[in-house]
Design a protein around this motif. Structure first.
Motif, PDB file in Angstrom:
ATOM      1  N   LEU A   5       0.142  -2.984 -29.192  1.00 36.96           N
ATOM      2  CA  LEU A   5       1.486  -2.398 -29.185  1.00 36.96           C
ATOM      3  C   LEU A   5       2.435  -3.197 -30.073  1.00 36.96           C
ATOM      4  CD1 LEU A   5       1.773  -1.578 -25.375  1.00 36.96           C
ATOM      5  CD2 LEU A   5       1.248   0.002 -27.244  1.00 36.96           C
ATOM      6  N   ARG A  29      -3.518  -5.427 -23.882  1.00 39.11           N
ATOM      7  CA  ARG A  29      -3.315  -4.259 -24.756  1.00 39.11           C
ATOM      8  C   ARG A  29      -2.003  -4.351 -25.518  1.00 39.11           C
ATOM      9  NH1 ARG A  29      -5.052   0.064 -20.060  1.00 39.11           N
ATOM     10  NH2 ARG A  29      -7.282  -0.410 -20.063  1.00 39.11           N
ATOM     11  N   GLN A  38       4.903   5.185 -26.196  1.00 37.74           N
ATOM     12  CA  GLN A  38       3.640   4.439 -26.204  1.00 37.74           C
ATOM     13  C   GLN A  38       2.819   4.766 -24.968  1.00 37.74           C
ATOM     14  OE1 GLN A  38       5.130   0.297 -26.101  1.00 37.74           O
ATOM     15  NE2 GLN A  38       4.487   0.185 -23.954  1.00 37.74           N
ATOM     16  N   GLU A  42       7.295   4.651 -22.056  1.00 37.34           N
ATOM     17  CA  GLU A  42       5.856   4.491 -21.840  1.00 37.34           C
ATOM     18  C   GLU A  42       5.350   5.512 -20.840  1.00 37.34           C
ATOM     19  OE1 GLU A  42       2.360   1.228 -21.340  1.00 37.34           O
ATOM     20  OE2 GLU A  42       4.268   0.719 -20.390  1.00 37.34           O
ATOM     21  N   SER A  99      -0.300   5.302 -29.826  1.00 40.98           N
ATOM     22  CA  SER A  99      -1.305   5.503 -28.779  1.00 40.98           C
ATOM     23  C   SER A  99      -2.514   4.606 -29.001  1.00 40.98           C
ATOM     24  CB  SER A  99      -1.750   6.964 -28.729  1.00 40.98           C
ATOM     25  OG  SER A  99      -2.468   7.313 -29.900  1.00 40.98           O
ATOM     26  N   MET A 100      -3.082   4.189 -27.884  1.00 36.03           N
ATOM     27  CA  MET A 100      -4.342   3.444 -27.865  1.00 36.03           C
ATOM     28  C   MET A 100      -5.233   4.163 -26.855  1.00 36.03           C
ATOM     29  SD  MET A 100      -4.995  -0.489 -26.627  1.00 36.03           S
ATOM     30  CE  MET A 100      -6.622  -0.938 -25.986  1.00 36.03           C
ATOM     31  N   GLU A 101      -6.075   5.059 -27.352  1.00 37.49           N
ATOM     32  CA  GLU A 101      -6.858   5.939 -26.485  1.00 37.49           C
ATOM     33  C   GLU A 101      -8.267   6.127 -27.032  1.00 37.49           C
ATOM     34  OE1 GLU A 101      -5.743   7.024 -23.638  1.00 37.49           O
ATOM     35  OE2 GLU A 101      -3.580   6.670 -23.838  1.00 37.49           O
ATOM     36  N   THR A 147      -1.356   3.479 -23.398  1.00 36.03           N
ATOM     37  CA  THR A 147      -2.637   2.816 -23.633  1.00 36.03           C
ATOM     38  C   THR A 147      -3.616   3.214 -22.536  1.00 36.03           C
ATOM     39  OG1 THR A 147      -1.998   0.845 -22.364  1.00 36.03           O
ATOM     40  CG2 THR A 147      -1.493   0.827 -24.721  1.00 36.03           C
ATOM     41  N   ASN A 167       3.217  -3.566 -19.848  1.00 41.66           N
ATOM     42  CA  ASN A 167       3.121  -3.376 -21.294  1.00 41.66           C
ATOM     43  C   ASN A 167       4.402  -2.809 -21.908  1.00 41.66           C
ATOM     44  OD1 ASN A 167       0.549  -4.424 -21.876  1.00 41.66           O
ATOM     45  ND2 ASN A 167      -0.410  -2.613 -21.001  1.00 41.66           N
ATOM     46  N   LEU A 222      -6.381   3.314 -32.401  1.00 43.24           N
ATOM     47  CA  LEU A 222      -4.948   3.018 -32.499  1.00 43.24           C
ATOM     48  C   LEU A 222      -4.341   3.964 -33.521  1.00 43.24           C
ATOM     49  CD1 LEU A 222      -5.096  -0.893 -32.689  1.00 43.24           C
ATOM     50  CD2 LEU A 222      -4.821   0.546 -30.670  1.00 43.24           C
TER      51      LEU A 222
END
Length: 346
Positions: free
Chosen positions: A125, A121, A265, A144, A302-304, A267, A152, A317
């Motif tokens: 980022l 992931r 950040q 994070e 964000s990665m959700e 994820t 990460n 993203l």
């Protein structure tokens, strides 16, 4: 959804995400789960969602079985695991025997939900941070949320490679090469001045038992994930602290230094926060954003999951930037970082 259905659904998901072995294993458990056992009775006592968005019982037991293999505690099971190939009958017999022989270990192991720290992931980022630096080219003050083992947080030790172009270290600890679609991210030279992370159950990958927990939930027929995780775990670095994400973040936002880009950040973590926590967290971050300046900017990367099932199943993203409250759709990424569909062309 009953337990058999949960095993079958997880088997299908794992197969679609490139793990035929997990599909085989969970398919067997869907048909042959020992309901009349201590493990069976324990699993039947769970209430609510037992699938991946809830208690995630199929992955709990799959992780426990993999832990037995990785720790050499069950050699009779290990010979049935990748890179070897076992028939359904052989794997069924081996798994059912392990469930009985190692029941005490598995009862303890399955007390806690699955916990991973998917290093791939970090490709998203790295790319997202490059966009943030295009707007505010300052050293990074990194925070994070849901950091797990903190691997990460270390993306500046890695590199993202796209069609021969490298973003990050020339000699990285981990080289990330996702299938990439779209324009390349902007060039930048990230410098992380300081980093910190938080998790309800933080892990320290320098500890053998914690590293076992992180690696056991990696799927046995995807050895490249195991290799990357171990490489990242070998980096001497700050580890996450234990706490509630938003309670930890609020004072960190207030203390963010001048001359730094505060980059938040997360994820595949925010989506597991209760709705009230999400609302509170959004309010806290937006309030800090309203106070941001060009010399003390704020970025939220964000990665959700966003529930979009019209294309490839993955995560959105998104990058928000202050001052100015600019929201950028950067694209989508596979939950395990295998591919990135990049949408940003700024």
């Amino acid at each position: 959804m009953n337990l058999s259905q949960a095993f079958a659904a997880q088997a299908d998901t794992c197969t679609r995400m490139g793990s035929p072995f997990m599909g085989q294993l969970l398919g067997i458990l869907s048909e042959s789960w020992p309901t009349d056992s201590a493990l069976g009775r324990k699993f039947s006592s769970f209430e609510g969602d037992i699938g991946p968005a809830g208690h995630s019982l199929p992955l709990r037991i799959a992780g426990g079985l993999h832990a037995l293999v990785l720790s050499n505690a069950a050699p009779e099971l290990a010979v049935l695991y990748p890179p070897n190939k076992a028939t359904d009958d052989a794997l069924r017999d081996g798994v059912l025997n392990a469930l009985t022989t190692h029941e005490a270990f598995l009862l303890d192991w399955t007390d806690s939900p699955p916990q991973t720290n998917e290093v791939r992931r970090s490709a998203a980022l790295i790319a997202g941070a490059h966009v943030a630096l295009q707007h505010f080219n300052l050293p990074i003050h990194l925070s994070e949320l849901g950091a797990s083992g903190g691997l990460n947080m270390l993306w500046d030790h890695y590199a993202l490679e796209i069609d021969g172009d490298r973003f990050g270290m020339n000699v990285p600890s981990v080289l990330l090469t996702p299938e990439w679609e779209g324009a390349k991210p902007p060039n930048a030279s990230p410098s992380i001045a300081d980093r910190a992370g938080v998790d309800l159950n933080p892990l320290d990958p320098s500890r053998g038992d914690h590293l076992l927990r992180l690696t056991a939930y990696l799927w046995p027929d995807q050895p490249e994930r195991l290799k990357m995780t171990r490489a990242a775990a070998s980096i001497d670095a700050t580890r996450p602290v234990k706490g509630d994400a938003i309670e930890w973040l609020a004072p960190r936002l207030a203390r963010a230094p001048q001359g730094r880009l505060h980059l938040i950040q997360h994820t595949v973590a925010w989506q597991y926060f209760p709705a009230a926590v999400q609302a509170h967290g959004r309010a806290v971050i937006e309030a800090a954003g309203a106070q941001a300046t060009k010399n003390r900017p704020l970025a939220w990367l964000s990665m959700e999951t966003d529930g979009d099932t019209t294309g490839k199943v993955g995560a959105a993203l998104t990058l928000r930037l202050w001052p100015g409250d600019l929201t950028l759709n950067l694209g989508r990424a596979d939950f395990h970082g295998r591919w990135i569909k990049w949408a940003y062309e700024g």
